[in-house]
Design an enzyme around this catalytic site. Structure first.
Site, short mmCIF file in Angstrom:
data_model
loop_
_atom_site.label_atom_id
_atom_site.label_comp_id
_atom_site.label_asym_id
_atom_site.label_seq_id
_atom_site.Cartn_x
_atom_site.Cartn_y
_atom_site.Cartn_z
CG ASP A 383 4.25 -19.76 67.24
OD1 ASP A 383 5.43 -19.48 67.02
OD2 ASP A 383 3.52 -20.38 66.45
CD GLU A 421 7.16 -15.86 66.41
OE1 GLU A 421 8.27 -16.21 65.98
OE2 GLU A 421 6.18 -16.62 66.45
#
Length: 740
Positions: A383, A421
């Protein structure tokens, strides 16, 4: 124990304690007959030994550390053990007569000097950063998790001396070797072969319609594995399963942190996804899920959140890292006279872990290795991964930042899937990660959404995306499969909502619809949300099928948002992070109601396996690499000539790819794609085929169920074979194969 620091007494205390006249906590003596000896500083955490457990915790700035043992999570400690003589900042002790299942916590002493980044408070029981299981959820009852006095006047500068012990969940000692893996091995699948299914562990089965024995749990998920195999999924990307914290403001709204992007235990599986039959059962139940997915040929990828922790900014709770060694875990900032008071916030969640710190890098590497070696997971999606490439307080992202170099050099992580990401709140790094990394391709998502809804000027970028995004990944030696292609994900609209709403509808989140992005590139097909208009509903289904074709047949590794294959909806909520309810849960009654879309998705996935040309290990080029009948790739416009790439009003793109690398004996020589996003029908001139071959229709998304997707070797002959009338807003796939 008591120490003097800067003329002030600092004490480590047990939960049963009182404040003396100067505010220092005076520890009540807890009798113990435990046999303790000098511990080992490695490994960190709680490690069972032949005679007990070795406890080790790192804190370079602490003046004293106490280990607290508990017989129950809500009990007073049975033992308070002082850890002495730290080695290189690691405090350790060997405790005999205890073992797996033992509950424990820490109190850590040191200066309370927030202006300079030191936030020690011995009144607060702290979670071991290396805890492998936790007894339950943290809850900031009566603000007891705050290390500062919320009524102390000058923000967080006054220390709170109330004891947090009674409300703090406890760490659980885990025996990593106790589980029966039954000779578990990971599926032998390359990244290029994967069809990734992004899914929330709880939400997959929490709805009453799921029909599983233990809804919303790791074991409930196991019961749905046959569904995934029938669909054709061979990799699941689980939203965070690390133990997470629910912010106070969400509790106040009677909401929760459903997605789990607020980690407080990087080694511990989320306790609320277990059956709760006994403390720590979440470990074996998560392992059971992994084992059973592997048996079904499905890889397990975890969405991990190492960019920040659940402790938030300077006004947040003290649960672990902040109270153990704040300046060694977080990037701190502030004015010259208070250089460590505040937290850099690249994550948008209040704090940022410091990936210049050896403490953080070591912890994250240890966590990754733990999940690979002891939990048997196959990969990770990071993330806000660009945070991991920032150095100190710099705004700059570095491909060769210390963390990335450490991962590259680690032999345990050499063969796992690494997905970034590639952005955070301040930087967008799509295409800029290193050779070992794949990336969520945000450019693919945006281009496909714009093209399908009919935006002008998308043709050239569409060509780049369907052929593997070489413009993003080829310059550093990566291939097409390093592009993780997606159109929808947990963050944003579902695929059905993407074609059903022009605007977000997030009122249920309690923020007056201000949260969530306004840049959705969505189109409601003529009616906002629910409608009885049959034409609108038919067009929506057609556009969903178009999206599935773009996603599954483009070069790269496709990631499907769980539930999109049967039109799961969130009612237009594009930021359902706090909705642990029917807004987010899978409504399995939709499977039958939308069986046609599910069958289309299943057949589309099967088609990628039928033609290995659709398992794109390399970029699709405009050359003939196998001495076949046609070039590997040829572009066409509707008139049969070259596409008009620069025409902003061009909404139709055609291309032919060679299938000579298909299965032995394959009768098909090529596939022809017609991508028509125009609002008008398009007359498509088809290129000639070699003698003995004809064009056959495999897919036409405008046709009704049963006709939109032909069975293998039962494709429909195109006669005459020199043209095809592609309906408006349609995806078409033709196969060039030998005539019967």
């Amino acid at each position: 124990m008591t120490a003097l620091t800067n003329g002030r007494r600092l004490c480590a205390v047990a939960p049963a304690a009182r404040a003396d006249d100067d505010g220092c906590m005076e520890q009540r003596r807890v009798p113990t007959d435990r046999v303790t000896t000098a511990g080992s500083e490695t490994p960190l955490g709680a490690t069972p030994t032949s005679s007990g457990v070795n406890f080790a915790i790192r804190s370079q700035h602490a003046t004293a550390v106490s280990l607290l043992l508990y017989s129950a999570a809500d009990a007073e400690p049975s033992d308070v053990i002082a850890l002495k003589d730290p080695t290189d900042g690691v405090w350790s002790v060997q405790v005999d007569g205890v073992g797996a299942g033992q509950l424990y916590g820490y109190r850590v002493d040191g200066p309370y000097d927030p202006a300079n980044g030191l936030r020690f408070n011995s009144a607060k029981v702290l979670l071991d950063p290396y805890a492998k299981a936790i007894t339950g959820k943290f809850r900031n009852t009566d603000n007891l998790l705050l290390a500062y006095d919320p009524d102390g006047g000058d923000a967080e500068l006054a220390m709170d001396t109330r004891d947090s012990g009674p409300i703090v969940p406890k760490a659980i000692v885990v025996d990593d070797n106790a589980f029966d893996w039954q000779d578990d091995t990971a599926p032998n699948l390359d990244l290029a072969e994967l069809i990734i299914y992004e899914v929330h562990t709880k939400g997959f089965t929490a709805h009453e319609s799921s029909g599983v024995d233990a809804p919303g749990t790791y074991l409930g998920f196991v019961d749905k594995i046959p569904y995934l195999t029938e669909l054709g999924i061979n990799a699941v990307e689980l939203l965070p399963v690390h133990e997470y914290y629910v912010d106070d403001f969400l509790h106040d709204r009677e909401l929760t942190n459903y997605w789990g992007y607020n980690t407080i235990g990087f080694f511990a599986p989320e306790s609320s996804y277990s059956t709760g039959r006994e403390p720590g059962c979440q470990v074996d139940e998560f392992k059971t899920l992994v084992r059973e997915l592997h048996k079904a040929g499905i890889k397990v990828i975890l969405d991990v959140v190492f960019n920040h922790s659940g402790e938030g900014n300077e006004m947040g709770p003290t649960m672990s890292f902040r109270g153990i060694d704040n300046p060694n875990y977080y990037i701190l900032t502030g004015p010259d006279d208070q250089p460590g008071r505040y937290y850099m916030n690249y994550s948008g969640c209040g704090n940022t872990l410091d990936f210049d710190s050896p403490t953080v890098i070591s912890m994250v590497l240890d966590a990754l290795r733990y999940w690979v070696q002891h939990m048997h997971v196959d990969g990770f999606r990071f993330d806000l991964a660009s945070v991991l490439g920032r150095t100190g307080k710099s705004e700059d992202f570095a491909t060769h930042a210390p963390f990335f170099q450490a991962v590259q050099a680690d032999p345990v992580l050499a063969d796992v899937v690494l997905i970034a990401e590639p952005w955070d709140t301040g930087t967008y790094q799509v295409g800029n990660f290193g050779q070992d990394w794949s990336e969520w391709n945000g450019r693919f998502r945006d281009t496909m959404r714009r093209f399908v809804k009919g935006d002008d000027g998308q043709l050239a970028d569409l060509g780049r995306r369907v052929t593997g995004s070489a413009d993003l990944y080829a310059d550093d030696g990566r291939t097409a499969y390093n592009s993780i292609n997606f159109i929808t994900c947990h963050d944003g609209f579902t695929m059905y909502d993407l074609v059903s709403y022009n605007d977000k509808h997030n009122d249920a989140n309690g923020e007056s619809n201000r949260d969530g992005t306004d840049d959705n590139n969505s189109w409601n097909c003529g009616a906002e949300g629910d409608t009885d208009d049959e034409q609108v509903l038919a067009l929506r289904r057609q556009l969903v099928k178009n999206h599935l074709c773009r996603l599954l047949f483009s070069a790269g590794t496709p990631m499907l948002l769980g539930g999109d294959e049967f039109l799961r909806t969130q009612g237009g909520n594009n930021n359902a992070y706090c909705q642990d309810n029917e807004i987010s849960w899978f409504d399995w009654t939709l499977v039958e109601r939308n069986r046609d879309i599910l069958e289309f998705a299943t057949r589309a996935i099967a088609l990628t396996r039928r033609f290995k040309a659709l398992q794109h290990r390399k970029y699709v080029l405009g050359t003939d690499n196998d001495a076949g009948l046609v070039d590997e790739l040829t572009w066409f416009g509707p008139d049969g000539g070259a596409p008009d790439w620069s025409n902003p009003l061009a909404h139709t793109l055609c291309y032919r790819i060679d299938t000579e690398d298909a299965l032995p004996g394959q009768r098909v020589s090529c596939l022809y794609f017609i991508l028509n996003a125009d609002s008008q029908n398009a007359w498509i001139m088809l290129p000639p085929l070699p003698d003995g071959y004809s064009w056959y229709r495999a897919i036409d998304t405008c046709l009704p169920p049963g006709q939109d997707f032909a069975a293998p070797d039962d494709e429909v002959l195109i006669d005459p074979g020199d043209h095809y009338l592609a309906s408006a807003r349609t995806a078409v796939i033709l196969v060039g194969r030998r005539r019967e």
